[in-house]
Design an enzyme around this catalytic site. Structure first.
Site, PDB file in Angstrom:
ATOM      1  N   ARG A  19       0.926  -1.213   0.128  1.00 39.69           N
ATOM      2  CA  ARG A  19       0.517  -0.294   0.104  1.00 39.69           C
ATOM      3  C   ARG A  19       1.126   1.418   0.073  1.00 39.69           C
ATOM      4  O   ARG A  19       0.810   2.256  -0.397  1.00 39.69           O
ATOM      5  CB  ARG A  19      -0.982  -0.270   0.633  1.00 39.69           C
ATOM      6  CG  ARG A  19      -2.182  -1.366   0.631  1.00 39.69           C
ATOM      7  CD  ARG A  19      -2.846  -0.980   2.382  1.00 39.69           C
ATOM      8  NE  ARG A  19      -1.772  -2.247   3.424  1.00 39.69           N
ATOM      9  CZ  ARG A  19      -2.621  -2.503   4.422  1.00 39.69           C
ATOM     10  NH1 ARG A  19      -3.544  -2.089   4.918  1.00 39.69           N
ATOM     11  NH2 ARG A  19      -1.790  -3.820   4.918  1.00 39.69           N
ATOM     12  N   GLU A 158      -9.315 -10.091  11.347  1.00 39.59           N
ATOM     13  CA  GLU A 158      -9.193  -9.111  10.878  1.00 39.59           C
ATOM     14  C   GLU A 158      -9.927  -7.664   9.769  1.00 39.59           C
ATOM     15  O   GLU A 158     -11.843  -8.561   9.344  1.00 39.59           O
ATOM     16  CB  GLU A 158      -7.675  -9.664   9.990  1.00 39.59           C
ATOM     17  CG  GLU A 158      -7.514 -10.399   9.591  1.00 39.59           C
ATOM     18  CD  GLU A 158      -6.063  -8.908  10.812  1.00 39.59           C
ATOM     19  OE1 GLU A 158      -5.709  -8.602   9.944  1.00 39.59           O
ATOM     20  OE2 GLU A 158      -6.263  -8.921  12.121  1.00 39.59           O
ATOM     21  N   ASN A 173      -6.953  -4.012  16.993  1.00 34.93           N
ATOM     22  CA  ASN A 173      -5.303  -4.286  17.689  1.00 34.93           C
ATOM     23  C   ASN A 173      -4.034  -4.527  17.252  1.00 34.93           C
ATOM     24  O   ASN A 173      -4.506  -3.592  16.218  1.00 34.93           O
ATOM     25  CB  ASN A 173      -5.398  -6.020  17.030  1.00 34.93           C
ATOM     26  CG  ASN A 173      -3.967  -6.662  16.671  1.00 34.93           C
ATOM     27  OD1 ASN A 173      -3.689  -6.692  17.649  1.00 34.93           O
ATOM     28  ND2 ASN A 173      -3.767  -8.217  16.148  1.00 34.93           N
ATOM     29  N   ASN A 381      41.140  38.557   4.375  1.00 34.59           N
ATOM     30  CA  ASN A 381      39.910  39.214   3.813  1.00 34.59           C
ATOM     31  C   ASN A 381      39.425  38.563   2.754  1.00 34.59           C
ATOM     32  O   ASN A 381      40.338  39.371   1.504  1.00 34.59           O
ATOM     33  CB  ASN A 381      39.557  40.926   4.064  1.00 34.59           C
ATOM     34  CG  ASN A 381      38.102  41.195   3.544  1.00 34.59           C
ATOM     35  OD1 ASN A 381      37.282  40.983   4.649  1.00 34.59           O
ATOM     36  ND2 ASN A 381      38.254  41.503   1.968  1.00 34.59           N
TER      37      ASN A 381
HETATM   38  C1  UD1 Z   1      -1.909  -6.311  11.587  1.00 37.37           C
HETATM   39  C2  UD1 Z   1      -2.849  -7.034  12.323  1.00 37.37           C
HETATM   40  C3  UD1 Z   1      -3.860  -6.729  12.059  1.00 37.37           C
HETATM   41  C4  UD1 Z   1      -3.433  -5.461  13.529  1.00 37.37           C
HETATM   42  C5  UD1 Z   1      -2.512  -4.028  12.385  1.00 37.37           C
HETATM   43  C6  UD1 Z   1      -1.964  -3.532  13.685  1.00 37.37           C
HETATM   44  C7  UD1 Z   1      -2.737  -9.720  11.447  1.00 37.37           C
HETATM   45  C8  UD1 Z   1      -2.926 -10.900  11.013  1.00 37.37           C
HETATM   46  N1  UD1 Z   1      -3.452  -8.430  11.833  1.00 37.37           N
HETATM   47  O1  UD1 Z   1      -2.504  -5.956  10.334  1.00 37.37           O
HETATM   48  O2  UD1 Z   1      -4.833  -7.367  13.567  1.00 37.37           O
HETATM   49  O3  UD1 Z   1      -4.797  -4.810  13.763  1.00 37.37           O
HETATM   50  O4  UD1 Z   1      -1.396  -5.608  12.227  1.00 37.37           O
HETATM   51  O5  UD1 Z   1      -0.870  -2.689  12.755  1.00 37.37           O
HETATM   52  O6  UD1 Z   1      -1.838  -9.796  12.062  1.00 37.37           O
HETATM   53  N2  UD1 Z   1       5.406  -9.006   8.406  1.00 37.37           N
HETATM   54  C9  UD1 Z   1       5.459  -9.984   8.261  1.00 37.37           C
HETATM   55  N3  UD1 Z   1       5.132 -10.770   7.800  1.00 37.37           N
HETATM   56  C10 UD1 Z   1       4.641 -10.620   6.952  1.00 37.37           C
HETATM   57  C11 UD1 Z   1       3.509 -10.460   6.854  1.00 37.37           C
HETATM   58  C12 UD1 Z   1       3.569  -9.155   7.386  1.00 37.37           C
HETATM   59  O7  UD1 Z   1       6.669  -9.833   9.076  1.00 37.37           O
HETATM   60  O8  UD1 Z   1       4.076 -11.985   6.253  1.00 37.37           O
HETATM   61  C13 UD1 Z   1       5.008  -7.605   8.653  1.00 37.37           C
HETATM   62  C14 UD1 Z   1       4.796  -6.554   8.146  1.00 37.37           C
HETATM   63  O9  UD1 Z   1       6.080  -6.251   7.582  1.00 37.37           O
HETATM   64  C15 UD1 Z   1       4.211  -5.540   9.110  1.00 37.37           C
HETATM   65  C16 UD1 Z   1       4.132  -6.231  10.069  1.00 37.37           C
HETATM   66  O10 UD1 Z   1       4.374  -7.402  10.170  1.00 37.37           O
HETATM   67  O11 UD1 Z   1       5.902  -5.409   9.301  1.00 37.37           O
HETATM   68  C17 UD1 Z   1       2.293  -5.957   9.913  1.00 37.37           C
HETATM   69  O12 UD1 Z   1       2.149  -6.522   8.375  1.00 37.37           O
HETATM   70  P1  UD1 Z   1       0.941  -5.948   8.212  1.00 37.37           P
HETATM   71  O13 UD1 Z   1       0.723  -6.329   6.354  1.00 37.37           O
HETATM   72  O14 UD1 Z   1       0.925  -3.860   8.128  1.00 37.37           O
HETATM   73  O15 UD1 Z   1      -0.673  -6.536   8.595  1.00 37.37           O
HETATM   74  P2  UD1 Z   1      -1.647  -5.783   8.569  1.00 37.37           P
HETATM   75  O16 UD1 Z   1      -3.201  -5.886   7.819  1.00 37.37           O
HETATM   76  O17 UD1 Z   1      -1.309  -4.210   8.847  1.00 37.37           O
HETATM   77 CA    CA Z   2       0.008  -2.619   9.372  1.00 42.26          CA
END
Ligand code: UD1
Ligand code: CA
Length: 468
Positions: A19, A158, A173, A381
């Protein structure tokens, strides 16, 4: 901060950050000059002895920014937050507590993590929650906290999987949790199931498991900004605005004067002393430090500079990689580049550019000059329009100017060249050879006056005009 808990932090930073619409991995996008991930790491390091970062997407780029004290695990391909924690498993002891936090929530404070760890006790999972407004709930991507009619937390759903009623829930969360490590790694993570639409393994399923065992705690946090996760550039800009104001407030509490804190940009690594004054539009970047009583005028941009006490940098000056000793002054409209060193009480005026040069104590270059690869003696200067011709098309060469030397206006100093102590260079000279100390150098064509020539010229022209 009090003593560190017996906890290991796992920071999730493997996601693609689709995003953000960017070539740069999401967790490296800076907030006030520091990558988001590093904010999270620093907060985690304050409360945990060990920190593991999970890397995946563009991991080489992210890894290159990490300090060597930080361990990392690789998740390739990223298959969700549950899978991300799972890949960290071989690096962990599976005893005590594991603190999980996302790499995209940079404003989390160590004190909040500490409170979460202290409140965790013998729960299987403690999740930090926060509240959004009902308006935000219509579009927010956060997972929602689902509670029963008695307020007991049951699960996290989610946003993409939520029913309309669940989506309207305003408790979210934060993605920050404390887990019983043995339980999480041995009993929960090996059994996670993939969820549509992207076939991801959700860490949030662990919450439901803890709830079933009656050992889940949801700890509500009042400050949403602090726990905000950045998913797109709009959130990044909004969060950075908050971070910036907080940085400015912290400096004001320490005695710094901001003419307008709403439009002054101070990076997180900058250090300021009491009675520094910052005009509107000032941008301070990188590892800049500014000493007591120094004044930085409106719209100056200063990056990686050491500015001593009582220095004046007047408006619209651009400084990078420069050292300014006490009571030196610069600007308005000066440009100091990498390797500039201004000694005490030296004075650099408008439209002067300096690169890799040392300007001696009390020396002056007040107007319109270029000094590159130069060493200027004390109290010398430098007249308006002086240029060090440091580049011959192949290589750079040095110019040295002695103590109390006087360089007349519009002089070209063709390097390598030396002007001795107390020497004078006549205005308009092109200096190609050494000027000895105490000498006067005249390096320009001699002047010739044609007597009455101007008069003859004017008479001729008025005659011609008369005949037309
Ligand atoms: C996640 C949570 C959501 C919460 C939100 C808070 C889950 C399923 N959802 O959603 O409930 O409200 O964070 O900000 O956990 N990442 C990895 N590996 C992956 C996917 C993500 O390391 O396979 C890391 C991303 O780099 C990021 C963090 O985990 O730093 C959160 O991932 P993101 O995809 O932003 O999760 P959200 O959709 O925001
Ligand atoms: Ca996030």
């Amino acid at each position: 901060m009090s003593t560190k808990a017996d906890a290991t932090a796992v920071i999730l930073a493997a996601g693609k950050g689709t995003r953000m619409q960017s070539q740069l991995p999401k967790v490296l996008h800076p907030v006030c000059g520091k990558p988001m991930l590093h904010w999270a790491i620093e907060a985690a390091k304050e409360v945990c002895d060990e920190v593991v970062v999970v890397l995946g997407h563009e991991r080489e780029k992210v890894l290159a920014t990490l300090p060597s004290s930080i361990q990392h695990a690789v998740q390739d391909p990223p298959q969700g937050t549950g899978d991300a924690v799972r890949v960290a498993s071989p690096l962990l002891q599976h005893q005590g507590v594991v603190l999980v936090l996302p790499g995209d929530a940079p404003l989390i404070q160590a004190s909040t993590l500490q409170a979460l760890l202290e409140g965790h006790k013998d729960a299987l999972c403690s999740v930090l929650t926060a509240h959004i407004t009902p308006q935000e709930a219509t579009h927010s991507g956060y997972g929602r906290i689902v509670r029963d009619e008695h307020g007991k937390t049951l699960a996290i759903v989610e946003a993409v999987n939520a029913s309309p009623q669940q989506k309207a829930l305003t408790e979210i969360n934060t993605g920050i949790y404390a887990f019983n490590s043995a339980w999480l790694f041995n009993e929960v993570l090996p059994h996670l199931k993939a969820h549509p639409p992207k076939n991801e393994y959700y860490l949030t399923d662990a919450i439901e498991e803890a709830a079933k065992k009656g050992r889940l705690q949801a700890i509500e946090h009042h400050d949403l900004t602090e726990v905000t996760g950045v998913n797109d550039r709009i959130a990044l800009a909004e969060l950075q605005a908050q971070a910036r104001l907080q940085i400015n407030r912290d400096w004001m509490a320490k005695g710094v004067r901001f003419e307008d804190p709403n439009c002054t940009y101070v990076d997180s690594e900058v250090t300021l002393e009491a009675d520094v004054e910052l005009g509107p539009g000032v941008v301070l970047r990188g590892k800049t430090s500014i000493g007591a009583g120094a004044k930085i005028g409106p719209y100056c941009v200063v990056e990686d500079c050491q500015i001593a006490a009582n220095v004046i940098v007047a408006s619209h000056s651009v400084l990078s990689g420069a050292i300014l000793e006490e009571k030196s002054s610069v600007g308005p409209f000066s440009r100091l580049r990498e390797g500039t060193h201004l000694e005490q009480e030296s004075k650099i005026g408008n439209f002067v550019e300096i690169k890799k040069s040392r300007i001696g104590a009390g020396a002056k270059a007040s107007h319109l000059s270029y000094l590159g690869d130069a060493n200027v003696g004390e109290r010398a200067n430098i007249g308006a329009g002086t240029i060090t011709c440091n580049y011959d098309g192949y290589a750079k060469h040095q110019t040295s100017i002695g103590t109390e030397a006087f360089i007349g206006s519009n002089t070209a100093l063709v390097a390598p060249v030396h002007v001795g102590d107390k020497a004078i260079v006549a205005a308009g000279s092109v200096v190609t050879e050494e000027v000895p100390a105490d000498a006067i150098a005249l390096g320009r064509a001699g002047q010739k006056n044609l007597e009455k020539a101007a008069q003859r010229f004017h008479e001729k022209r008025s005659k011609e005009e008369g005949s037309n």
